[in-house]
Design an enzyme around this catalytic site. Structure first.
Site, PDB file in Angstrom:
ATOM      1  N   ASP A  62      31.697  13.518  23.612  1.00 33.91           N
ATOM      2  CA  ASP A  62      32.066  13.993  24.958  1.00 33.91           C
ATOM      3  C   ASP A  62      33.596  13.950  24.961  1.00 33.91           C
ATOM      4  OD1 ASP A  62      30.695  14.564  27.758  1.00 33.91           O
ATOM      5  OD2 ASP A  62      32.449  13.358  28.214  1.00 33.91           O
ATOM      6  N   LYS A 117      24.275   7.906  28.714  1.00 32.96           N
ATOM      7  CA  LYS A 117      25.697   8.186  28.498  1.00 32.96           C
ATOM      8  C   LYS A 117      26.390   6.878  28.148  1.00 32.96           C
ATOM      9  CE  LYS A 117      28.477  11.770  28.671  1.00 32.96           C
ATOM     10  NZ  LYS A 117      28.133  13.211  28.549  1.00 32.96           N
TER      11      LYS A 117
HETATM   12  P1  NDP Z   1      37.570  17.138  24.961  1.00 29.95           P
HETATM   13  O1  NDP Z   1      38.054  15.750  24.793  1.00 29.95           O
HETATM   14  O2  NDP Z   1      37.392  17.959  23.754  1.00 29.95           O
HETATM   15  O3  NDP Z   1      38.485  17.894  26.035  1.00 29.95           O
HETATM   16  C1  NDP Z   1      38.542  17.508  27.372  1.00 29.95           C
HETATM   17  C2  NDP Z   1      39.604  18.279  28.067  1.00 29.95           C
HETATM   18  O4  NDP Z   1      39.730  17.950  29.446  1.00 29.95           O
HETATM   19  C3  NDP Z   1      40.954  17.941  27.509  1.00 29.95           C
HETATM   20  O5  NDP Z   1      41.790  19.005  27.725  1.00 29.95           O
HETATM   21  C4  NDP Z   1      41.307  16.735  28.383  1.00 29.95           C
HETATM   22  O6  NDP Z   1      42.600  16.319  28.330  1.00 29.95           O
HETATM   23  C5  NDP Z   1      40.966  17.281  29.703  1.00 29.95           C
HETATM   24  N1  NDP Z   1      40.774  16.196  30.639  1.00 29.95           N
HETATM   25  C6  NDP Z   1      40.003  15.117  30.524  1.00 29.95           C
HETATM   26  N2  NDP Z   1      40.097  14.317  31.593  1.00 29.95           N
HETATM   27  C7  NDP Z   1      40.991  14.909  32.389  1.00 29.95           C
HETATM   28  C8  NDP Z   1      41.538  14.579  33.632  1.00 29.95           C
HETATM   29  N3  NDP Z   1      41.196  13.448  34.280  1.00 29.95           N
HETATM   30  N4  NDP Z   1      42.432  15.449  34.187  1.00 29.95           N
HETATM   31  C9  NDP Z   1      42.756  16.599  33.553  1.00 29.95           C
HETATM   32  N5  NDP Z   1      42.259  16.967  32.370  1.00 29.95           N
HETATM   33  C10 NDP Z   1      41.407  16.138  31.794  1.00 29.95           C
HETATM   34  O7  NDP Z   1      36.203  17.059  25.760  1.00 29.95           O
HETATM   35  P2  NDP Z   1      35.061  18.153  25.826  1.00 29.95           P
HETATM   36  O8  NDP Z   1      35.591  19.526  25.707  1.00 29.95           O
HETATM   37  O9  NDP Z   1      34.011  17.674  24.906  1.00 29.95           O
HETATM   38  O10 NDP Z   1      34.533  17.930  27.304  1.00 29.95           O
HETATM   39  C11 NDP Z   1      35.003  18.672  28.439  1.00 29.95           C
HETATM   40  C12 NDP Z   1      33.977  18.601  29.555  1.00 29.95           C
HETATM   41  O11 NDP Z   1      32.732  19.146  29.101  1.00 29.95           O
HETATM   42  C13 NDP Z   1      33.632  17.195  30.048  1.00 29.95           C
HETATM   43  O12 NDP Z   1      33.318  17.257  31.423  1.00 29.95           O
HETATM   44  C14 NDP Z   1      32.367  16.860  29.263  1.00 29.95           C
HETATM   45  O13 NDP Z   1      31.608  15.889  29.919  1.00 29.95           O
HETATM   46  C15 NDP Z   1      31.687  18.214  29.280  1.00 29.95           C
HETATM   47  N6  NDP Z   1      30.670  18.438  28.261  1.00 29.95           N
HETATM   48  C16 NDP Z   1      30.918  18.235  26.923  1.00 29.95           C
HETATM   49  C17 NDP Z   1      29.934  18.505  25.990  1.00 29.95           C
HETATM   50  C18 NDP Z   1      30.175  18.385  24.538  1.00 29.95           C
HETATM   51  O14 NDP Z   1      29.255  18.702  23.780  1.00 29.95           O
HETATM   52  N7  NDP Z   1      31.338  17.953  24.076  1.00 29.95           N
HETATM   53  C19 NDP Z   1      28.601  18.942  26.402  1.00 29.95           C
HETATM   54  C20 NDP Z   1      28.465  19.196  27.807  1.00 29.95           C
HETATM   55  C21 NDP Z   1      29.467  18.926  28.690  1.00 29.95           C
HETATM   56  P3  NDP Z   1      42.810  14.691  28.507  1.00 29.95           P
HETATM   57  O15 NDP Z   1      41.889  14.005  27.551  1.00 29.95           O
HETATM   58  O16 NDP Z   1      44.228  14.500  28.151  1.00 29.95           O
HETATM   59  O17 NDP Z   1      42.661  14.285  29.893  1.00 29.95           O
HETATM   60  O1  2IT Z   2      27.480  16.122  28.546  1.00 32.50           O
HETATM   61  C1  2IT Z   2      26.820  16.429  27.530  1.00 32.50           C
HETATM   62  O2  2IT Z   2      25.767  17.052  27.612  1.00 32.50           O
HETATM   63  C2  2IT Z   2      27.354  16.043  26.226  1.00 32.50           C
HETATM   64  N1  2IT Z   2      28.450  15.496  26.168  1.00 32.50           N
HETATM   65  C3  2IT Z   2      26.569  16.298  24.982  1.00 32.50           C
HETATM   66  C4  2IT Z   2      25.535  15.217  24.795  1.00 32.50           C
HETATM   67  C5  2IT Z   2      24.772  15.286  23.497  1.00 32.50           C
HETATM   68  O3  2IT Z   2      23.970  14.346  23.307  1.00 32.50           O
HETATM   69  O4  2IT Z   2      24.924  16.214  22.710  1.00 32.50           O
END
Ligand code: NDP
Ligand code: 2IT
Length: 445
Positions: free
Chosen positions: A164, A124
């Site tokens: 992410d 990561k």
């Molecule tokens: P995005 O940036 O697209 O969205 C993240 C969302 O969560 C936003 O609404 C963001 O708003 C909010 N957020 C982040 N930090 C906080 C906080 N401290 N308090 C409240 N809200 C918060 O990210 P993703 O949708 O890609 O990721 C969301 C989750 O999914 C994360 O935990 C990530 O690790 C996980 N994930 C993502 C993957 C991917 O492929 N993208 C794969 C697997 C897991 P803000 O930024 O303003 O805080």
């Molecule tokens: O938390 C996760 O699994 C991700 N943000 C996606 C990682 C990836 O390499 O696609």
């Protein structure tokens, strides 16, 4: 192995890294029995070796804003474990990013990637850079500066970053462009790429889709489906968007979304053009969900609160770590929620998980339920290696198959004597065994 002894040592060595401690403790508690039943793991020191990253890069990222003012952020890449494949895992740009958060995410990624059945190790990275309010040009300059330092430590067969929080298609584009220029090669060094330059169909929606496919499998164990169910989703990013689309397609009704400013309650359901509107909200870089309620009459904005107080059948936390605590869990249970499936990484606190499991509702941890994102990254890597593109149907079918397989493995290793499936235990044991055996096979490194 004794969990408390290992944890005391770890906390002493890395004081204050609370998220990292939380993630390690959860895995150790799940695998303790299996580990102690297999003396060859102990001889090989697997636990001591697996809980420390192979290496961590920390570097400064200087960049200039549109007024010419220079700023410096910190950049990181945590290469945790590559026993079963190249390091693989996302990059997070968010002001809350620090070493503890990236070590927890990198550690989780080892087991998640192992569960996908694809050859990917765990990593990561990211930065404490805050994309909020930044112009396109500022984001580009930041990404270029970040990659200038990182590029020599990654590669399509060594370490493959992706998105992410705060890193989506736009950022991957700028990062990839700089890598391509510096390395003078077009390779699958990042995933989540644009469709015209090596990306895979379905990758943007894969994490959310995968999470809902996983929940569908869980519901099926109790003879249930999404049809007619009320669903609370948190976040409004990439994962929330994909989940909202798939829930709606399967006949469920998404009644909440959330941001750092509060949550949206839309009793008529977040569907159709409202889901597309989520993309506009995200793209605005303002980081607020409140405008949704001005755009759609059916919705109300509840300021400063989390969506877990709404009466729902299913909850899909898709925002960030530790966003659903013990009291939220209590409210969800009191309101009749029977299924919680994590789209985000570690969104439920240990107290919340304990409550769900005590009441024996369906509960799945992120490392199993959100593995669809990285699994589809693995499919993108496969397509890049073969220099071909699969159709949408082909990628989606593979994703669906992988999520079913992960669910099957959780049931295999997590079913207790009373028949209740502990998905945390199942995911941790299944993910761990493969990596541990690979480490034993390959000797002391
Ligand atoms: P995005 O940036 O697209 O969205 C993240 C969302 O969560 C936003 O609404 C963001 O708003 C909010 N957020 C982040 N930090 C906080 C906080 N401290 N308090 C409240 N809200 C918060 O990210 P993703 O949708 O890609 O990721 C969301 C989750 O999914 C994360 O935990 C990530 O690790 C996980 N994930 C993502 C993957 C991917 O492929 N993208 C794969 C697997 C897991 P803000 O930024 O303003 O805080
Ligand atoms: O938390 C996760 O699994 C991700 N943000 C996606 C990682 C990836 O390499 O696609």
């Amino acid at each position: 192995m004794n969990v408390d002894t290992v944890m005391n040592d770890l906390v002493k060595r890395h004081p204050g890294e609370v998220e990292y401690h939380q993630a390690v403790r959860e895995v150790l508690e799940s695998i303790e029995e299996v580990y102690n039943d297999n003396p060859h793991f102990r001889t090989a020191g697997i636990v001591d070796r697996i809980i420390e990253p192979d290496r961590v890069f920390i570097f400064k990222v200087p960049w200039a804003d549109d007024q010419g003012m220079v700023h410096v952020n910190l950049g990181y890449r945590v290469q945790f474990n590559n026993a079963i494949g190249p390091y693989k895992g996302g990059l997070r740009f968010h002001p809350s990013v620090n070493l503890s958060i990236l070590k927890f995410l990198g550690f989780e990624q080892i087991f998640k990637n192992s569960l996908t059945s694809l050859p990917m190790g765990g990593a990561k990275g990211g930065s404490d850079f805050d994309p909020k309010g930044k112009s396109n040009a500022e984001i580009m300059r930041f990404c270029q500066s970040f990659m200038m330092e990182l590029w020599s430590n990654i590669g399509p067969d060594t370490d493959v970053p992706a998105g992410d929080i705060g890193v989506g298609g736009r950022e991957i584009g700028y990062l990839y462009g700089m890598y391509r220029k510096l390395a003078r090669e077009n390779t699958g060094v990042l995933t989540g790429k644009g469709l015209n330059w090596g990306g895979s169909l379905v990758r943007p929606e894969a994490t959310g889709f995968g999470c809902v496919y996983f929940a569908k499998e869980m519901l099926a164990t109790r003879g249930e489906t999404f049809e007619g169910k009320r669903v609370a989703i948190s976040g409004f990013g990439n994962v929330a968007w994909g989940a909202a689309r798939k829930v709606t397609e399967l006949g469920g009704k998404v009644v909440t979304l959330s941001g750092p400013d509060g949550y949206i309650y839309d009793p008529e359901g977040v569907s159709g053009e409202k889901i597309t509107y989520m993309l506009d909200l995200r793209a605005s870089n303002e980081d607020i969900v409140a405008p949704y309620a001005l755009e759609f009459d059916s919705a109300a904005f509840v300021q400063g609160k989390r969506p877990w107080e709404v009466e729902v059948d299913i909850a899909l936390p898709c925002a960030t770590q530790n966003e659903l605590d013990g009291s939220d869990a209590g409210r969800l249970l009191a309101n009749g929620c029977t299924c919680v499936c994590e789209g985000a990484n570690m969104p439920c606190t240990p107290e919340a998980i304990e409550k769900f499991q005590e009441q024996q509702i369906l509960y799945a941890p992120g490392k199993a339920a959100n593995a669809g994102g990285v699994a589809t990254s693995g499919l993108e890597m496969a397509q890049n290696s073969m220099k071909i593109n699969w159709s949408r149907e082909e990628v989606d079918e593979r994703l669906h198959h992988i999520m079913k397989n992960i669910h099957g493995n959780c049931v295999k290793y997590g079913t207790g004597r009373d028949g209740y499936v502990d998905y945390v235990k199942g995911a941790n044991i299944a993910g761990f065994l493969k990596v541990a055996e690979a480490m034993v096979d390959q000797g002391l490194l």
